[in-house]
Design a protein around this motif. Structure first.
Motif, mmCIF file in Angstrom:
data_model
loop_
_atom_site.group_PDB
_atom_site.id
_atom_site.type_symbol
_atom_site.label_atom_id
_atom_site.label_comp_id
_atom_site.label_asym_id
_atom_site.label_seq_id
_atom_site.Cartn_x
_atom_site.Cartn_y
_atom_site.Cartn_z
ATOM 1 N N TRP A 125 -10.352 -5.781 -3.465
ATOM 2 C CA TRP A 125 -9.762 -4.447 -3.468
ATOM 3 C C TRP A 125 -10.448 -3.596 -4.528
ATOM 4 O O TRP A 125 -10.890 -4.115 -5.548
ATOM 5 N N THR A 150 -2.697 4.769 -1.556
ATOM 6 C CA THR A 150 -3.062 3.919 -2.695
ATOM 7 C C THR A 150 -1.815 3.254 -3.275
ATOM 8 O O THR A 150 -0.762 3.877 -3.361
ATOM 9 N N LEU A 184 -10.057 4.311 -4.169
ATOM 10 C CA LEU A 184 -9.371 3.145 -4.746
ATOM 11 C C LEU A 184 -8.244 2.653 -3.844
ATOM 12 O O LEU A 184 -7.564 3.440 -3.199
ATOM 13 N N ASP A 185 -8.075 1.348 -3.801
ATOM 14 C CA ASP A 185 -6.930 0.754 -3.128
ATOM 15 C C ASP A 185 -5.754 0.644 -4.093
ATOM 16 O O ASP A 185 -4.599 0.709 -3.694
ATOM 17 N N VAL A 186 -6.087 0.412 -5.366
ATOM 18 C CA VAL A 186 -5.049 0.217 -6.378
ATOM 19 C C VAL A 186 -5.406 1.027 -7.625
ATOM 20 O O VAL A 186 -6.544 0.983 -8.093
ATOM 21 N N LEU A 187 -4.432 1.776 -8.129
ATOM 22 C CA LEU A 187 -4.622 2.502 -9.381
ATOM 23 C C LEU A 187 -3.561 2.042 -10.370
ATOM 24 O O LEU A 187 -2.374 2.000 -10.046
ATOM 25 N N THR A 227 -2.358 9.303 -0.096
ATOM 26 C CA THR A 227 -3.660 8.626 -0.026
ATOM 27 C C THR A 227 -3.551 7.170 0.385
ATOM 28 O O THR A 227 -4.566 6.534 0.646
ATOM 29 N N ALA A 269 -9.882 8.737 -8.663
ATOM 30 C CA ALA A 269 -9.397 7.605 -7.877
ATOM 31 C C ALA A 269 -9.573 7.872 -6.382
ATOM 32 O O ALA A 269 -9.973 6.995 -5.616
ATOM 33 N N GLU A 270 -9.304 9.103 -5.999
ATOM 34 C CA GLU A 270 -9.429 9.466 -4.589
ATOM 35 C C GLU A 270 -10.897 9.475 -4.175
ATOM 36 O O GLU A 270 -11.259 8.948 -3.116
ATOM 37 N N VAL A 291 0.044 2.014 -6.524
ATOM 38 C CA VAL A 291 -0.042 2.406 -7.934
ATOM 39 C C VAL A 291 0.892 1.540 -8.772
ATOM 40 O O VAL A 291 2.021 1.258 -8.366
ATOM 41 N N ALA A 342 0.298 8.875 -4.100
ATOM 42 C CA ALA A 342 0.216 7.525 -3.532
ATOM 43 C C ALA A 342 0.551 7.555 -2.040
ATOM 44 O O ALA A 342 -0.121 6.928 -1.225
ATOM 45 N N ALA A 372 0.845 -1.199 0.000
ATOM 46 C CA ALA A 372 0.000 0.000 0.000
ATOM 47 C C ALA A 372 0.877 1.245 0.000
ATOM 48 O O ALA A 372 1.970 1.245 0.557
#
Ligand code: TYD
Ligand code: MG
Length: 458
Positions: free
Chosen positions: A113, A203, A161-164, A201, A156-157, A205, A198, A83
């Protein structure tokens, strides 16, 4: 307001300078420097001092891993995506980057996710077509199409999202930054913005990036120092084997590789790659030998091949595929000088099977024996392998992890193995043939040279 300063960035290695030079002094490439206008924002006077915390007070409960379930990918990542980290997947166009990240996106989404996928390279329709081919058309992945970075990060925010996934970083532009999309300035600004986002947030990436051979378009190398993990996806044009290699990993080892096979329905993880690298080996053919190389923590048995044909050229050809050219020249020189095997009038081609790029010098001995076999046009015994590094003196040097290599060879049905003399020989069912020099090794295998050949040659 200060004037924007000019600087030049090498598109091959990322070296920077304020004065133009024709050749990058860092990576020695010609004409790779591109002009970049530094974006200078008006500085506001410092207001508050930065925060400082005691090292021991920083929460250190380990990183959250997002396991993809794609075995080989998780292995290279060191146990899954982390993460708040940024992973760059580089590779030549067509190698399978988009396929890999789409499969990863789907696998992560199915594990619960929230995954977003920015398709900058293709239209959502094209991505949908690829997904159908992969059997993922019902995937809970959120697709985005945009050529601007900020709206994507905002979406995305907002979606939490957990993954972009950004496929590719070369297709997105950052507002207010000069230069064309995909050029050095845009590329570094976009990657820096993604990294900051990343971290802020939390996230994870994944970025993809093309490697271009010409060096005129800024490549992923420029971004290596910005991101947390750099993976390169490699393969051969003809072969279907793809190797994912970690060039940098803040959360794991960098000598780990992932092996995949490109099939009609996407990439398949290959946990035991032996059948790919030994597949189709013709034991009757001359010039074929079995080596055992270490790739990260894993021993891999691979066929190395050599072909020697009488040359019509004043300077015979030397072609190496999957093996460094310098290594081939070195081995030919050692064989000529130390083992009396002269390939000077032959064109010599060496290659690895399955497209694996060999960097492990423990493959030297197998390669040397393959060349001897090719020059003599006499096959090596079918059940024989060779492991050892070859020195300029002709000596066969010990290698690391001999026991694990031998165990892998044994598992694949090899019965005999030429090994460095004097090394600690681990117990096992393999018959070991210790050789002190390449000449000695050639004698052990071909048994040719004057009578009573058991002694060490020189
Ligand atoms: P792609 O992922 O588009 O490569 P990149 O993003 O690195 O440019 O892969 C392109 C190649 O992979 C293309 O030649 C077709 C092949 N392919 C398959 O063989 N099987 C498949 O299931 C898919 C999706 C692609
Ligand atoms: Mg692509």
């Amino acid at each position: 307001m200060p004037k924007p300063r000019q600087r030049y960035v090498c598109s091959s290695c990322g070296w920077q300078t304020v004065a133009y030079v024709g050749r990058c002094p860092h990576c020695a490439q010609w004409h790779t420097l591109a002009e970049v206008a530094e974006t200078v924002t008006a500085k506001t006077p410092p207001t508050a001092a930065a925060e400082a915390v005691l090292l021991g007070d920083v929460p250190g409960d380990g990183e959250t891993r997002l396991v993809t379930g794609i075995g080989e990918l998780d292995q290279v990542l060191g146990g899954g995506l982390v993460a708040a980290s940024v992973v760059l997947v580089g590779g030549e166009p067509g190698v399978g980057k988009s396929t890999l990240v789409l499969q990863a996106a789907d696998a992560l989404a199915r594990r619960g996710w929230r995954v977003g996928y920015l398709c900058g390279e293709e239209s959502p329709r094209q991505v949908r077509m690829r997904a159908e081919r992969l059997g993922l058309s019902r995937s809970p992945v959120r697709l985005m199409a945009s050529t601007e970075l900020e709206p994507v990060l905002a979406r995305a925010e907002a979606d939490g999202l957990d993954v972009l996934i950004i496929d590719s970083i070369q297709t997105v532009a950052v507002q207010g930054v000069e230069g064309r999309t995909g050029g050095p300035a845009q590329l570094t600004e976009a990657a820096a913005a993604v990294v900051a986002w990343a971290k802020a947030t939390g996230t994870a990436v994944i970025l993809t990036g093309h490697v271009t051979k010409g060096g005129d378009i800024a490549g992923p190398r420029l971004l290596e120092h910005l991101v947390d993990v750099v993976l390169y996806f490699e393969g051969t044009d003809s072969g279907l084997v793809r190797v994912l290699r970690a060039a940098k990993n803040r959360f794991g080892a960098t000598d780990e590789i992932g092996v995949f096979e490109m099939t009609g329905t996407g990439l398949r993880s290959v946990e035991q790659p032996a059948h790919l690298f030994l597949a189709g080996r013709d034991p009757e053919a001359s010039g074929s030998a079995i080596a055992a190389v270490m790739e990260g923590t894993r021993p891999i048995a691979v066929e190395v091949q050599a072909l020697a044909v009488p040359s019509h050229l004043a300077v015979p050809r030397r072609i190496a595929v999957g093996i460094e050219g310098a290594r081939l020249h070195l081995l030919l020189a050692v064989l000529a000088r130390r083992a009396g095997v002269n390939a000077g009038t032959y064109d010599v081609v060496v290659s690895t099977s399955g497209g694996l790029r060999i960097r492990d010098s423990a493959a030297d001995l197998a390669l040397a024996l393959a060349i001897v076999s090719a020059v003599r046009d006499e096959p090596l015994p079918a059940d024989l392998a060779a492991v050892g590094e070859v020195a300029l003196s002709g000596a066969v040097r010990p290698v690391a992890q001999l026991g694990r290599r031998l165990a892998e060879l044994e598992r694949l049905g090899v019965r005999r193995c030429v090994v460095p003399a004097g090394a600690d020989h681990p117990p096992g069912a393999l018959e070991l043939l210790p050789a002190a020099t390449v000449r000695h090794a050639a004698r052990l295998v071909f048994g040719a040279t004057p009578a009573g050949t058991s002694g060490a040659g020189g």
